[in-house]
Design a protein around this motif. Sequence first.
Motif, mmCIF file in Angstrom:
data_model
loop_
_atom_site.group_PDB
_atom_site.id
_atom_site.type_symbol
_atom_site.label_atom_id
_atom_site.label_comp_id
_atom_site.label_asym_id
_atom_site.label_seq_id
_atom_site.Cartn_x
_atom_site.Cartn_y
_atom_site.Cartn_z
ATOM 1 N N ASN A 94 0.828 -1.204 0.000
ATOM 2 C CA ASN A 94 0.000 0.000 0.000
ATOM 3 C C ASN A 94 0.863 1.256 0.000
ATOM 4 O O ASN A 94 0.608 2.202 -0.740
ATOM 5 C CB ASN A 94 -0.935 -0.025 1.214
ATOM 6 C CG ASN A 94 -1.959 1.083 1.181
ATOM 7 O OD1 ASN A 94 -2.381 1.519 0.120
ATOM 8 N ND2 ASN A 94 -2.364 1.532 2.350
ATOM 9 N N THR A 95 1.899 1.254 0.828
ATOM 10 C CA THR A 95 2.807 2.403 0.879
ATOM 11 C C THR A 95 3.480 2.627 -0.473
ATOM 12 O O THR A 95 3.571 3.768 -0.957
ATOM 13 C CB THR A 95 3.864 2.190 1.983
ATOM 14 O OG1 THR A 95 3.196 1.993 3.219
ATOM 15 C CG2 THR A 95 4.794 3.373 2.084
ATOM 16 N N LYS A 98 0.995 4.024 -2.945
ATOM 17 C CA LYS A 98 0.711 5.434 -2.661
ATOM 18 C C LYS A 98 1.815 6.335 -3.189
ATOM 19 O O LYS A 98 1.547 7.422 -3.698
ATOM 20 C CB LYS A 98 0.541 5.661 -1.165
ATOM 21 C CG LYS A 98 -0.803 5.246 -0.629
ATOM 22 C CD LYS A 98 -0.886 5.535 0.864
ATOM 23 C CE LYS A 98 -2.219 5.142 1.440
ATOM 24 N NZ LYS A 98 -2.286 5.404 2.893
ATOM 25 N N THR A 99 3.063 5.883 -3.066
ATOM 26 C CA THR A 99 4.167 6.718 -3.548
ATOM 27 C C THR A 99 4.197 6.770 -5.067
ATOM 28 O O THR A 99 4.647 7.762 -5.639
ATOM 29 C CB THR A 99 5.525 6.212 -3.031
ATOM 30 O OG1 THR A 99 5.735 4.874 -3.467
ATOM 31 C CG2 THR A 99 5.597 6.287 -1.520
ATOM 32 N N ALA A 101 1.467 6.486 -7.071
ATOM 33 C CA ALA A 101 0.221 7.010 -7.634
ATOM 34 C C ALA A 101 0.332 8.516 -7.855
ATOM 35 O O ALA A 101 0.992 9.223 -7.101
ATOM 36 C CB ALA A 101 -0.939 6.711 -6.703
ATOM 37 N N SER A 102 -0.339 8.981 -8.895
ATOM 38 C CA SER A 102 -0.362 10.415 -9.175
ATOM 39 C C SER A 102 -1.307 11.106 -8.182
ATOM 40 O O SER A 102 -2.180 10.465 -7.592
ATOM 41 C CB SER A 102 -0.848 10.668 -10.608
ATOM 42 O OG SER A 102 -2.214 10.310 -10.716
ATOM 43 N N PRO A 103 -1.143 12.404 -7.998
ATOM 44 C CA PRO A 103 -2.047 13.135 -7.080
ATOM 45 C C PRO A 103 -3.515 13.027 -7.506
ATOM 46 O O PRO A 103 -4.400 12.960 -6.654
ATOM 47 C CB PRO A 103 -1.555 14.582 -7.152
ATOM 48 C CG PRO A 103 -0.122 14.478 -7.586
ATOM 49 C CD PRO A 103 -0.048 13.273 -8.465
ATOM 50 N N GLN A 105 -4.915 10.472 -9.040
ATOM 51 C CA GLN A 105 -5.383 9.141 -8.666
ATOM 52 C C GLN A 105 -5.648 9.052 -7.166
ATOM 53 O O GLN A 105 -6.638 8.455 -6.734
ATOM 54 C CB GLN A 105 -4.355 8.080 -9.069
ATOM 55 C CG GLN A 105 -4.263 7.868 -10.568
ATOM 56 C CD GLN A 105 -3.077 6.990 -10.938
ATOM 57 O OE1 GLN A 105 -2.042 7.003 -10.272
ATOM 58 N NE2 GLN A 105 -3.236 6.225 -12.019
ATOM 59 N N MET A 106 -4.794 9.664 -6.366
ATOM 60 C CA MET A 106 -4.996 9.661 -4.924
ATOM 61 C C MET A 106 -6.255 10.432 -4.535
ATOM 62 O O MET A 106 -7.013 9.992 -3.662
ATOM 63 C CB MET A 106 -3.774 10.248 -4.198
ATOM 64 C CG MET A 106 -2.551 9.348 -4.227
ATOM 65 S SD MET A 106 -2.846 7.710 -3.515
ATOM 66 C CE MET A 106 -3.158 8.117 -1.812
ATOM 67 N N PHE A 109 -9.197 8.291 -5.420
ATOM 68 C CA PHE A 109 -9.314 7.198 -4.467
ATOM 69 C C PHE A 109 -9.896 7.688 -3.143
ATOM 70 O O PHE A 109 -10.785 7.060 -2.567
ATOM 71 C CB PHE A 109 -7.948 6.551 -4.236
ATOM 72 C CG PHE A 109 -7.974 5.469 -3.194
ATOM 73 C CD1 PHE A 109 -8.565 4.239 -3.468
ATOM 74 C CD2 PHE A 109 -7.427 5.685 -1.942
ATOM 75 C CE1 PHE A 109 -8.597 3.247 -2.510
ATOM 76 C CE2 PHE A 109 -7.458 4.696 -0.978
ATOM 77 C CZ PHE A 109 -8.046 3.477 -1.255
ATOM 78 N N GLN A 110 -9.404 8.830 -2.639
ATOM 79 C CA GLN A 110 -9.921 9.383 -1.379
ATOM 80 C C GLN A 110 -11.407 9.706 -1.495
ATOM 81 O O GLN A 110 -12.170 9.467 -0.552
ATOM 82 C CB GLN A 110 -9.130 10.639 -0.974
ATOM 83 C CG GLN A 110 -7.707 10.371 -0.540
ATOM 84 C CD GLN A 110 -7.639 9.511 0.710
ATOM 85 O OE1 GLN A 110 -8.533 9.519 1.532
ATOM 86 N NE2 GLN A 110 -6.569 8.745 0.835
#
Length: 147
Positions: A94-95, A98-99, A101-103, A105-106, A109-110
Amino acid sequence: MNTPCYTVAMDLGVCQLRHFSVSFLSSLLSAESSHVKLDNSSSGASVVAIDNKIEQAMDLVKSHLMYAVREEVEVLKEQIKELIERNSQLEQENTLLKTLASPEQMAQFQAQVQTGSPPAPLTSAAPGPPSAITLAQPTSHSSGPSA
């Protein structure tokens, strides 16, 4: 005595132990009661003998049950250990994701996490090289041969 046995190992062990214990106690008591029928003159001694047999049988049942519980505890400890290891692996994955993934995409996801909606399929409309998260996603449909 038609009690259902469950498929969980502990329930099955307890159920089998219960059937064993009941049949064991029944055989002890039936053997002792036939002795009592033959020897009516010593009924006080027979009652003490029956009490002793019952106490011995209950001690045997207790020791078998404790053994079954200890075995189940060991199995559960092993499962907990495996789950902790799996959780650690998933946290590392997961970490990493997250690193990578593009902003955008994050943020997407959020938003999905907050609304509780299922993840939307990733679109290839975003310009630039594909990120690791888009490469890690399996495709859910085939579009046939591409040119």
